[in-house]
Design a protein around this motif. Structure first.
Motif, PDB file in Angstrom:
ATOM      1  N   TYR B 122      -2.771  -4.083   0.140  1.00 34.03           N
ATOM      2  CA  TYR B 122      -1.793  -3.991  -1.268  1.00 34.03           C
ATOM      3  C   TYR B 122      -0.823  -3.565  -1.934  1.00 34.03           C
ATOM      4  N   GLU B 129       5.069   0.096   5.136  1.00 33.16           N
ATOM      5  CA  GLU B 129       5.054  -1.174   6.772  1.00 33.16           C
ATOM      6  C   GLU B 129       6.288  -0.729   7.251  1.00 33.16           C
ATOM      7  N   LEU B 137       6.602   9.481   7.591  1.00 32.73           N
ATOM      8  CA  LEU B 137       5.284   9.734   7.999  1.00 32.73           C
ATOM      9  C   LEU B 137       5.243  11.527   8.610  1.00 32.73           C
ATOM     10  N   CYS B 167      -6.981   5.587   6.592  1.00 33.61           N
ATOM     11  CA  CYS B 167      -5.714   5.454   6.127  1.00 33.61           C
ATOM     12  C   CYS B 167      -4.737   6.889   6.930  1.00 33.61           C
ATOM     13  N   GLY B 169      -2.354   6.170   9.064  1.00 30.63           N
ATOM     14  CA  GLY B 169      -0.803   6.246   9.023  1.00 30.63           C
ATOM     15  C   GLY B 169      -0.675   6.319  10.697  1.00 30.63           C
ATOM     16  N   ASP B 190      -6.824   3.057  10.500  1.00 28.13           N
ATOM     17  CA  ASP B 190      -5.712   2.197   9.095  1.00 28.13           C
ATOM     18  C   ASP B 190      -5.604   1.111  10.105  1.00 28.13           C
ATOM     19  N   HIS B 191      -4.346   0.121   8.879  1.00 26.64           N
ATOM     20  CA  HIS B 191      -5.155  -1.413   8.419  1.00 26.64           C
ATOM     21  C   HIS B 191      -3.085  -1.937   9.695  1.00 26.64           C
ATOM     22  N   SER B 192      -2.976  -0.988   9.482  1.00 29.19           N
ATOM     23  CA  SER B 192      -1.861  -1.183  10.473  1.00 29.19           C
ATOM     24  C   SER B 192      -1.695  -0.733  12.399  1.00 29.19           C
ATOM     25  N   GLY B 216      -9.037  -1.274  10.673  1.00 26.01           N
ATOM     26  CA  GLY B 216      -9.871  -1.792   9.634  1.00 26.01           C
ATOM     27  C   GLY B 216      -9.418  -1.933   8.748  1.00 26.01           C
ATOM     28  N   ASP B 217      -9.786  -1.950   7.696  1.00 22.76           N
ATOM     29  CA  ASP B 217      -9.281  -1.622   6.646  1.00 22.76           C
ATOM     30  C   ASP B 217     -10.637  -1.243   5.294  1.00 22.76           C
ATOM     31  N   ALA B 218      -9.442   0.048   4.516  1.00 21.56           N
ATOM     32  CA  ALA B 218     -10.022   0.765   4.137  1.00 21.56           C
ATOM     33  C   ALA B 218     -10.755   0.802   3.066  1.00 21.56           C
ATOM     34  N   ARG B 234      -5.071  10.441   3.559  1.00 21.55           N
ATOM     35  CA  ARG B 234      -4.179  11.460   2.691  1.00 21.55           C
ATOM     36  C   ARG B 234      -3.395  10.811   2.546  1.00 21.55           C
ATOM     37  N   HIS B 235      -2.704  10.680   0.996  1.00 22.26           N
ATOM     38  CA  HIS B 235      -1.214   9.718   0.764  1.00 22.26           C
ATOM     39  C   HIS B 235      -1.575   8.669   0.573  1.00 22.26           C
ATOM     40  N   SER B 236      -2.726   8.257   0.192  1.00 26.02           N
ATOM     41  CA  SER B 236      -3.182   6.800   0.239  1.00 26.02           C
ATOM     42  C   SER B 236      -4.005   5.826  -0.740  1.00 26.02           C
ATOM     43  N   PHE B 240      -3.134   1.977  -3.296  1.00 27.30           N
ATOM     44  CA  PHE B 240      -4.136   1.006  -3.476  1.00 27.30           C
ATOM     45  C   PHE B 240      -3.846   0.598  -5.594  1.00 27.30           C
TER      46      PHE B 240
END
Ligand SMILES: C[S@@+](CC[C@H](N)C(=O)[O-])C[C@H]1O[C@@H](n2cnc3c(N)ncnc32)[C@H](O)[C@@H]1O
Lengths: 174, 392
Positions: B122, B129, B137, B167, B169, B190-192, B216-218, B234-236, B240
């Motif tokens: 994104y 990140e 956060l 997501c 976080g 999350d993807h981090s 994972g990738d949302a 939330r907050h995500s 995108f």
């Protein structure tokens, strides 16, 4: 779907988590059994891993290759017993099946190749050379790609063999 | 390219414009013959392309060796017959086995290359990140939890539910939910990787068990369809450029009759007294700055429309305001300071803004902090909550 016995709290001496026991002919009557069994078991054993989804996906892939191999090569009658154990980070899958001379020599040959020093070369060779899928390919892949430690034990009197794969599917915790 | 049905169903697809052939789902045939349809399509696809051919296996979740061997041989033949072609295979880090497996093809054919798709998910990824956002956060969640703890109940959260936080976080919302509601299952995705490591460490330290933190990738999750009663994000959606893709995935994994719960902001409505005008100016600029990077920090009130368009019904919506009176005003001030650091210190610089603009931009944040800490001041950060039901 075969019946399963499941003990959720794994720390028993043998690290036994699940055991599936089914008639080998029933098993080999439907190809989709391999996929259903590997999906089912992987979902059961993944929950307390660091990354449950990733673990389940890898476990299912490895188990499915073992089951597909057993689907193709096994003795004619008897029980197929699959045991799923864990000690620490090592997952052990045992496929215990009826066998005969032909079956035994296939597994012996495949395990020897997979444990041999040229496993990687043989794997690539078989991947590209044969037109019919090579039945040893799965075991080779387990060893080359998954770092599986494969071993074979036999019970000649009962005409059975047990193929075991030990796998570490997760990197150690940081 | 989101499957509306089950993540595991096998399908293939050729996009002629992109010269890209994609495989997805679970591919475990008994015989090579079972693959004829797919192989013919692959062959036809190859015959129409020039230069570079893309094979996309990012959503190929499972594949046995029967299928792999067939595909490997088809690609090897292609390399022999079409030496002019360059084959680019894209795998995903999420799936686990595929990069290793396909790398074998790269090792034996110089016209094949394999790459793992893993970055640029994104637009603002690097800012969020690497922008020192992690501690912030935590403070944000601490302040929002104060409100959401009650709000969640109104939106259907209760003990024993199968829940997913997408997501997630650094995962502290999941920890709070686990303690407060004891869901039957809680998956936090999350993807981090660094955020997840942090999340696992925190859960471990606090002795919180049972949360499954997964990578994972949302927009393309490996989670199966129809399995969660309550899906939070939330907050995500606001980060995108295609929030509707994420919403489709949230919809997919939610059980019919279950609910999806989202929170988002509208930063231009941040407010403070005294110094309301400079504060207002800065937050209007924040909205423009995010838009420049293809993100929508004004998403909050749009939630209702997005949920409707995604096919949900029974939409419930409300808003709440995090303020300097919620707890220690310093917490509020810390959040604003971190916004200033990332928005003015990084994003505005990246956009190429001049020093005068940046100085004025920073002033609004400082004034917001001033209002928050002022003994007679009031400072607020509004958030919109929306939840909706997946029709039965
Ligand atoms: C603004 S943060 C919100 C985090 C958390 N929900 C909270 O409220 O504190 C956005 C999160 O989305 C994650 N993210 C971004 N792209 C993603 C993707 N494609 N799949 C999953 N997570 C993603 C980021 O890693 C980050 O943790």
């Amino acid at each position: 779907m075969p019946e399963a016995s499941y003990s959720p709290s794994s720390p028993n001496p043998a690290g036994n988590m699940i055991e599936l026991d089914l008639d080998v002919q029933d098993f080999a009557s439907d190809w989709s059994n391999c996929d259903s069994m590997s999906s089912y078991v992987s979902r059961m054993v993944c929950h307390n891993r660091t990354d449950s989804l990733l673990f389940a996906n890898l476990y299912s892939s490895a188990l499915n290759e073992l089951l597909e191999t057993a689907f193709r090569v096994h003795g004619r009658t008897g029980q197929l017993v699959c045991r799923f154990r864990r000690t620490g980070d090592v997952d052990r899958i045992e496929i215990d099946m009826p066998s005969d001379d032909g079956v035994l020599s296939f597994y012996q040959g495949a395990v020897d190749l997979a444990r041999g020093p040229d496993a990687q070369t043989v794997y690539l060779d078989k991947l590209f050379s044969s037109d019919v899928p090579d039945m040893a390919l799965s075991l080779l892949e387990l060893s080359v790609d998954y770092g599986a430690d494969l071993s074979l034990t036999r019970d000649d009197q009962a005409q059975r063999l047990c193929l075991a794969a030990e796998l570490v599917l997760e990197e150690p915790k940081p | 390219m989101i499957s509306s049905d089950n993540a595991q169903t096998f399908a293939w697809q050729f996009n002629e414009n992109d010269q890209e052939f994609s495989l997805q789902g679970s591919l475990r045939p008994q015989r090579v013959d079972d693959l004829t349809g797919c192989m013919t399509a692959l062959e036809n696809a190859v015959s129409t392309v020039k230069g570079r051919f893309y094979l996309n296996v990012r959503r190929l979740v499972r594949m046995n060796n029967v299928a792999f061997q067939a595909i490997a041989q088809k690609l090897a033949d292609t390399c022999t017959n079409r030496p002019d072609l360059n084959i680019q295979i894209t795998t995903s880090s999420v799936v686990g086995w595929s990069t290793r497996k396909f790398a074998a093809l790269q090792a034996t054919n110089e016209n094949i290359s394999v790459s793992e798709y893993d970055s640029e998910f994104y637009p603002g990824q690097t800012f969020l990140e690497e922008g020192g956002f992690i501690p912030i956060l935590r403070t944000q969640t601490k302040l929002t939890w104060h409100h959401e703890r009650e709000i969640l109940r109104r939106h259907g959260m209760q003990p024993g539910l199968q829940m997913a936080d997408i997501c997630c976080g650094i995962g502290d919302f999941a920890v709070l939910v686990q303690k407060e509601f004891e869901p039957g299952r809680l998956v936090a995705l999350d993807h981090s990787k660094s955020s997840l490591d942090y999340a696992r460490k925190v859960a471990d330290e606090f002795g919180v068990r049972g949360i499954e933190y997964v990578f994972g990738d949302a927009s393309e999750m490996l989670l199966e369809s129809n399995q969660f009663d309550f899906v939070t994000c939330r907050h995500s959606l606001q980060v995108f450029n295609h929030p509707e893709h994420i919403l489709q995935e949230l919809f997919r994994i939610c059980k019919p009759g279950g609910r999806v719960y989202i929170t988002n902001e509208k930063n231009s409505h941040c407010l403070g007294e005294p110094r309301s005008e400079t504060i207002q100016w800065t937050y209007n600029e924040v909205a423009k700055l995010w838009a420049h990077f293809d993100m929508d920090i004004e998403f909050g009130p749009k939630s209702r429309r997005y949920l409707q368009d995604a096919g949900f019904d029974d939409i419930k919506m409300e808003s709440f305001m995090v303020t300097n009176l919620d707890g220690n005003p310093q917490d509020f001030a810390d959040i604003i300071q971190s916004w200033e650091n990332v928005y003015a210190g990084q994003m505005a610089v990246e956009r190429g803004d001049n020093p005068e603009f940046i100085a004025r931009f920073r002033q609004g944040f400082q004034d917001h902090i001033f209002a928050a800490k002022h003994p007679k001041g009031y400072a607020g950060w509004p958030i919109w909550v929306a939840s909706a039901r997946k029709p039965k």
